[in-house]
Enzyme design. Structure first.
Site, PDB file in Angstrom:
ATOM      1  N   VAL A  14      42.980  49.150  28.512  1.00  0.00           N
ATOM      2  CA  VAL A  14      42.015  48.460  27.675  1.00  0.00           C
ATOM      3  C   VAL A  14      42.409  47.008  27.460  1.00  0.00           C
ATOM      4  O   VAL A  14      41.573  46.108  27.509  1.00  0.00           O
ATOM      5  CB  VAL A  14      41.857  49.185  26.318  1.00  0.00           C
ATOM      6  CG1 VAL A  14      40.874  48.443  25.420  1.00  0.00           C
ATOM      7  CG2 VAL A  14      41.392  50.623  26.537  1.00  0.00           C
ATOM      8  N   LYS A 106      41.744  55.765  18.061  1.00  0.00           N
ATOM      9  CA  LYS A 106      41.060  56.854  17.345  1.00  0.00           C
ATOM     10  C   LYS A 106      42.041  57.719  16.576  1.00  0.00           C
ATOM     11  O   LYS A 106      41.749  58.160  15.461  1.00  0.00           O
ATOM     12  CB  LYS A 106      40.260  57.716  18.318  1.00  0.00           C
ATOM     13  CG  LYS A 106      41.135  58.411  19.328  1.00  0.00           C
ATOM     14  CD  LYS A 106      40.397  59.284  20.281  1.00  0.00           C
ATOM     15  CE  LYS A 106      41.347  59.887  21.297  1.00  0.00           C
ATOM     16  NZ  LYS A 106      42.088  58.906  22.095  1.00  0.00           N
ATOM     17  N   GLU A 130      35.299  49.894  16.481  1.00  0.00           N
ATOM     18  CA  GLU A 130      34.190  50.446  17.266  1.00  0.00           C
ATOM     19  C   GLU A 130      34.666  51.192  18.502  1.00  0.00           C
ATOM     20  O   GLU A 130      34.124  52.249  18.854  1.00  0.00           O
ATOM     21  CB  GLU A 130      33.245  49.320  17.688  1.00  0.00           C
ATOM     22  CG  GLU A 130      32.030  49.777  18.473  1.00  0.00           C
ATOM     23  CD  GLU A 130      31.106  50.662  17.658  1.00  0.00           C
ATOM     24  OE1 GLU A 130      31.026  51.861  17.959  1.00  0.00           O
ATOM     25  OE2 GLU A 130      30.485  50.151  16.712  1.00  0.00           O
ATOM     26  N   VAL A 133      35.795  55.362  19.159  1.00  0.00           N
ATOM     27  CA  VAL A 133      34.947  56.526  19.435  1.00  0.00           C
ATOM     28  C   VAL A 133      33.925  56.176  20.507  1.00  0.00           C
ATOM     29  O   VAL A 133      33.216  55.182  20.394  1.00  0.00           O
ATOM     30  CB  VAL A 133      34.202  56.997  18.165  1.00  0.00           C
ATOM     31  CG1 VAL A 133      33.295  58.185  18.483  1.00  0.00           C
ATOM     32  CG2 VAL A 133      35.184  57.374  17.065  1.00  0.00           C
ATOM     33  N   GLY A 135      33.990  54.967  23.524  1.00  0.00           N
ATOM     34  CA  GLY A 135      34.139  53.832  24.426  1.00  0.00           C
ATOM     35  C   GLY A 135      33.138  52.728  24.239  1.00  0.00           C
ATOM     36  O   GLY A 135      33.150  52.003  23.247  1.00  0.00           O
ATOM     37  N   GLU A 191      45.059  64.008  31.651  1.00  0.00           N
ATOM     38  CA  GLU A 191      46.487  63.706  31.593  1.00  0.00           C
ATOM     39  C   GLU A 191      47.285  64.854  32.213  1.00  0.00           C
ATOM     40  O   GLU A 191      46.789  65.969  32.371  1.00  0.00           O
ATOM     41  CB  GLU A 191      46.922  63.516  30.143  1.00  0.00           C
ATOM     42  CG  GLU A 191      46.181  62.419  29.401  1.00  0.00           C
ATOM     43  CD  GLU A 191      46.580  61.027  29.866  1.00  0.00           C
ATOM     44  OE1 GLU A 191      47.635  60.896  30.512  1.00  0.00           O
ATOM     45  OE2 GLU A 191      45.826  60.080  29.584  1.00  0.00           O
ATOM     46  N   ASP A 202      41.243  65.720  20.717  1.00  0.00           N
ATOM     47  CA  ASP A 202      40.726  64.358  20.850  1.00  0.00           C
ATOM     48  C   ASP A 202      39.322  64.255  20.247  1.00  0.00           C
ATOM     49  O   ASP A 202      39.023  63.343  19.471  1.00  0.00           O
ATOM     50  CB  ASP A 202      40.702  63.965  22.332  1.00  0.00           C
ATOM     51  CG  ASP A 202      40.034  62.621  22.574  1.00  0.00           C
ATOM     52  OD1 ASP A 202      40.702  61.584  22.432  1.00  0.00           O
ATOM     53  OD2 ASP A 202      38.832  62.612  22.903  1.00  0.00           O
ATOM     54  N   LYS A 206      37.741  62.140  16.764  1.00  0.00           N
ATOM     55  CA  LYS A 206      36.551  61.287  16.789  1.00  0.00           C
ATOM     56  C   LYS A 206      35.497  61.781  15.809  1.00  0.00           C
ATOM     57  O   LYS A 206      34.831  60.979  15.137  1.00  0.00           O
ATOM     58  CB  LYS A 206      35.989  61.236  18.216  1.00  0.00           C
ATOM     59  CG  LYS A 206      36.928  60.537  19.196  1.00  0.00           C
ATOM     60  CD  LYS A 206      36.470  60.697  20.631  1.00  0.00           C
ATOM     61  CE  LYS A 206      37.443  60.021  21.593  1.00  0.00           C
ATOM     62  NZ  LYS A 206      37.090  60.254  23.007  1.00  0.00           N
TER      63      LYS A 206
END
Length: 429
Positions: A14, A106, A130, A133, A135, A191, A202, A206
């Protein structure tokens, strides 16, 4: 005008996208921020010598967090390093020093969001998240601003791309879970340790964030009922398809009479519902408002540029607040007492797959149990299966509360004609 100087914590997937957008979209960003020039002052990395997919001046890199957090020149800290405790410490210190924060984390916001937001309010700083959650889908800003005049009653979404990819491949190719998981790992979608994704953790984090924002109550991760996809079989998916359903891992948050429930679970979604057609690594969030009705937000849920786009959009919002002198005034504060639904208040339709004795009278015993607990049936199918010596019965109920369904399942466990309760899924749409 004084340049806006940014410090970056992390230069991974990112972070690389954030650098590309800030450096490549300067003219567009300046037009959206009253001609403010945005410059990256320092970037925290683990390895100074690592080769990177984006060019960065070597002088900007540091392996010392203090070079970012304690730098008096830096106005805004962007955290894209991941992890929880170290990121938490860095962000709290940055806020203590009066720096605004943008994060894509997150896990951090689900576990420590209230603490971080309280510190930001105390210091008059902004914290925007933002990208934490879904993307590139602007769902957080939509819940806070777009639905500010409405009352949200339900949020339902596919918020994990890995599990959606796996279930899509199982549905489209008839493949087994273990085979598709390995393929997803080979492609980099999952992963090496996929637990957080496939067991629903995960998505639960979110949904904690979304339900807190949507219902104005402080929802904790422990309030979310979580079930992953590791037990979903290709037979479940095949039977669902025959009946007009697709299996999706859904986060479901509902509010009724100010009582809320939040869950993550594999769900049979009617093919007529838009969420059933969300495939691959894409995400979608369905929001029900009392005034607006049904809305859906769809897009890439992860990836370098989609997530970085959300991060930089938050950066623009921070700069605008700085210019308007209103920093820290948009901090979200839940104002409703949290009231969780009981099992008697949580209602939905259910799909059941039972393996039973292949003899007369079995179905009558099963329907008697449903009747005993006031659960009515929408459809019942007895399906021949040449690979299974037992009979297979597929049942879809009408809406039933969870307490009644728990009683039904407990009774089935004691019923001698039922060999196994193979599958139980919530039904939506």
């Amino acid at each position: 005008m004084k340049p806006i100087k940014v410090g970056l914590l992390g230069l991974g997937t990112v972070g690389t996208g954030v650098v590309r957008i800030i450096e490549g979209h300067q003219e567009d960003l300046q037009r959206k921020t009253a001609s403010a020039q945005i410059s990256i002052e320092k970037i925290l990395v683990q390895n100074l010598e690592k080769e990177r997919t984006v060019y960065v001046n070597r002088d900007l890199l540091t392996d010392q967090a203090e070079d970012v957090i304690a730098n008096s020149e830096i106005d805004i800290v962007i955290e894209v390093m991941g992890g929880v405790e170290l990121a938490r410490a860095y962000i709290l210190e940055a806020l203590e020093r009066g720096k605004h924060v943008v994060t894509a984390n997150k896990d951090l916001m689900a576990l420590h969001g209230p603490e971080i937001l309280a510190k930001a309010a105390e210091k008059g700083c902004d914290v925007f998240y933002e990208a934490s959650v879904a993307g590139g889908i602007p769902i957080i800003r939509t819940l806070i601003d777009g639905f500010s005049s409405d009352r949200i009653t339900k949020i339902m979404g596919i918020v994990n791309g890995t599990t959606n990819y796996i279930l899509t491949k199982m549905s489209q190719e008839g493949a087994a879970y273990a085979d598709v998981l390995k393929e997803a790992q080979d492609l980099g979608y999952a992963e090496a340790d996929p637990t957080s994704d496939v067991e629903g953790l995960d998505a639960a984090r979110k949904m904690t964030i979304l339900s807190t924002l949507g219902f104005n109550s402080s929802v904790d991760l422990k309030d979310v009922e979580v079930k992953g996809i590791s037990q979903v079989t290709k037979e479940d998916i095949a039977y669902g398809k025959q009946l007009g359903y697709e299996v999706k891992l859904l986060g479901i948050a509902e509010s009724q009479d100010d009582h809320i429930s939040v869950s993550v679970q594999p769900t049979m979604v009617k093919k007529s519902h838009p969420l059933s057609a969300v495939n691959g690594v894409f995400n979608a969030v369905y929001v029900y408002g009392e005034a607006v009705g049904e809305t859906m937000f769809y897009g890439p849920g992860a990836g370098t540029m989609p997530t970085a786009t959300s991060v930089v959009a938050d950066l623009v919002a921070v700069i605008r607040n700085m210019q308007a002198g209103v920093s820290g005034r948009e901090i979200f504060k839940p104002y409703k007492e949290k009231k969780l639904k009981t099992d008697e208040q949580i209602s939905s339709k259910y799909f059941l797959l039972l393996h039973v004795d292949d003899k007369a009278g079995v179905l009558a015993k099963i329907t008697q149990v449903f009747s005993q607990y006031d659960v009515s049936l929408e459809s019942v199918l007895q399906h021949p299966n040449q690979h299974n010596p037992d009979a297979e019965i597929i049942i879809i109920t009408h809406g039933a509360n969870r307490a009644s369904m728990n009683n039904v399942i407990a009774e089935f466990d004691r019923l001698d004609v039922i060999r196994s309760i193979k599958s139980v899924y919530r039904v939506e749409g």
